[in-house]
Design an enzyme around this catalytic site. Structure first.
Site, PDB file in Angstrom:
ATOM      1  CG  MET A   1      -1.893   1.175   1.275  1.00  0.00           C
ATOM      2  SD  MET A   1      -2.874   1.209   2.814  1.00  0.00           S
ATOM      3  CE  MET A   1      -3.626  -0.412   2.801  1.00  0.00           C
TER       4      MET A   1
ATOM      5  N   PRO B   1       6.598   5.857  -1.552  1.00  0.00           N
ATOM      6  CG  PRO B   1       8.560   5.637  -2.812  1.00  0.00           C
ATOM      7  CD  PRO B   1       7.141   5.159  -2.737  1.00  0.00           C
TER       8      PRO B   1
ATOM      9  N   GLY C   1       1.373   7.705   2.280  1.00  0.00           N
ATOM     10  CA  GLY C   1       1.239   6.797   3.407  1.00  0.00           C
ATOM     11  C   GLY C   1      -0.211   6.666   3.810  1.00  0.00           C
TER      12      GLY C   1
ATOM     13  CD  GLU D   1      -6.741  -3.377   7.874  1.00  0.00           C
ATOM     14  OE1 GLU D   1      -6.009  -2.378   7.979  1.00  0.00           O
ATOM     15  OE2 GLU D   1      -7.338  -3.685   6.827  1.00  0.00           O
TER      16      GLU D   1
ATOM     17  CD  GLN E   1      15.197   5.861  33.455  1.00  0.00           C
ATOM     18  OE1 GLN E   1      15.134   5.866  32.227  1.00  0.00           O
ATOM     19  NE2 GLN E   1      16.112   6.549  34.128  1.00  0.00           N
TER      20      GLN E   1
ATOM     21  N   GLY F   1      -2.058   3.325  10.197  1.00  0.00           N
ATOM     22  CA  GLY F   1      -2.657   4.654  10.309  1.00  0.00           C
ATOM     23  C   GLY F   1      -2.045   5.350  11.505  1.00  0.00           C
TER      24      GLY F   1
END
Length: 383
Positions: free
Chosen positions: A129, A132, A135, A248, A342, A370
């Site tokens: 999907m 470059p 997104g 998803e 930590q 997403g």
């Protein structure tokens, strides 16, 4: 022990409990011992998928008609939890998402052709999907598929593709027309073995999730049969992609709580053993209070995630709740992992320690599936 939800929801059946036990034994015995080698080589060996498929654990939610074990989505979510808990980078999440695109939108011929092989591990799937320059915003997709007789000819490039270097099958988001939005986008399924014009570029060097291959893909006049158009009609990609979002998002939320619980186990054990200034690290009030806060977060998250799973199985999980689950759970995952690391001091920064790997692996949870900024914008639209 970390407090867990005591209310037993309908999805928490004896069958699910038995499946979880079997999955944990299989993962710890057959997969976990190879994780270090997979991290070093940057990918999981393809034959591993066959092993998972033989156990009925690759796509357990599919009906037996399609090669699955006849379970439900809870079986897959349990598998995601157990893989995450053991740091095993076998990305069944992407594989199952691709399978559900085919299951829900494929023609009968497409389902018969691909699903049984995906369930057995003969075919490993990826979803191509991201590009470059595109997104979360699908309108930026530039990879083109032009109809030429009985074929589509595909040209373009994809990046950040999970399973990209090892997948045998790709669900590719392409632009089949110049129309804006989803109307110009379609999903085409490619079988990549020996496919002329298809090329895998670099396996990308990530800061985390080292054992899961993420690759660049290139399509140069790739010719595929028009019969590989998912569902047989152009312009359906946006609707197809959006309809799967609740499931998803739950895959990511489930992974988040599994990792948090594992991180807390590791941290509690370490702080009770590690000595500083004549006492254990756990004996310091600050340690106990910080871990109490983390355990509370884990408990609240577990209740929320379990409720969302029930609603998903009942068909009642709305998209907004799924966005909340993805964004909030991944935010808490990063916060809790940072607090836990930590307490390990310098050892927490060493990749040989699981807490360091879990911390690095967690960061992408706020990005993929997403971005959380997009999730919050979508939540806000429903207010």
């Amino acid at each position: 022990m970390i407090p867990l939800q005591t209310t037993r929801l309908p999805w928490m059946t004896e069958d699910i409990a038995m499946f979880r036990d079997a999955a944990r034994r299989f993962i710890e015995g057959e997969l976990a011992p190879h994780c270090e080698r997979w991290r070093k080589q940057g990918f999981v060996d393809r034959e591993v998928w066959r092993k998972v498929g033989e156990m009925g654990m690759l796509l357990p939610e599919l009906d037996e008609e399609w090669g699955g074990a006849g379970g439900n989505l809870a079986h897959q979510l349990v598998m995601v939890e157990e893989l995450g808990r053991a740091e095993v980078p076998v990305s069944t999440s992407v594989h199952t998402i691709a399978a559900h695109y085919i299951l829900d939108y494929g023609t009968d011929e497409q389902k018969r052709r691909w699903l049984p092989k995906m369930a057995s591990g003969e075919l490993l799937a990826g979803i191509a999907m991201t590009e470059p320059d595109a997104g979360s915003d699908l309108q930026g997709i530039r990879t083109r598929a032009v109809r030429d007789g009985d074929d589509y000819v595909i040209n373009g490039a994809k990046t950040f593709i999970t399973n990209g270097a090892t997948a045998h099958l790709l669900v590719v988001v392409v632009r089949t027309s110049a129309e804006k939005g989803g109307k110009g986008l379609s999903l085409i399924v490619l079988e990549t073995e020996g496919l002329a014009g298809f090329r895998v570029g670099r396996i990308l060097d990530k800061i985390g999730q080292k054992g899961s291959d993420t690759a660049e893909l290139f399509f140069d006049d790739v010719r595929v049969p028009a019969a590989n158009l998912l569902g047989g009609a152009e312009g359906q990609a946006f609707a197809q992609l959006m309809s799967q979002l609740p499931y998803e998002r739950m895959l990511l939320a489930v992974l988040a709580i599994a990792v948090i619980e594992r991180a807390l186990e590791l941290t509690i054990d370490y702080t009770k053993e590690r000595k500083a200034f004549g006492q254990t690290v756990f004996d310091f009030q600050n340690t106990r209070h910080k871990l109490a806060e983390c355990a509370t977060t884990a408990h609240v998250m577990r209740v929320f995630v379990n409720d969302c799973i029930q609603r998903l199985l009942d068909g009642r999980l709305d998209a907004t709740a799924a966005y909340m689950a993805k964004s909030w759970c991944s935010e808490q995952q990063c916060k809790v992992l940072d607090e836990c690391l930590q307490f390990f001091g310098g050892y927490g920064y060493m990749s040989e320690y699981p807490i360091a790997r879990l911390w690095a692996d967690a960061r992408v949870q706020k990005i993929y599936g997403g971005t959380n900024e997009i999730m919050k914008e979508l939540i806000a639209r429903a207010l």
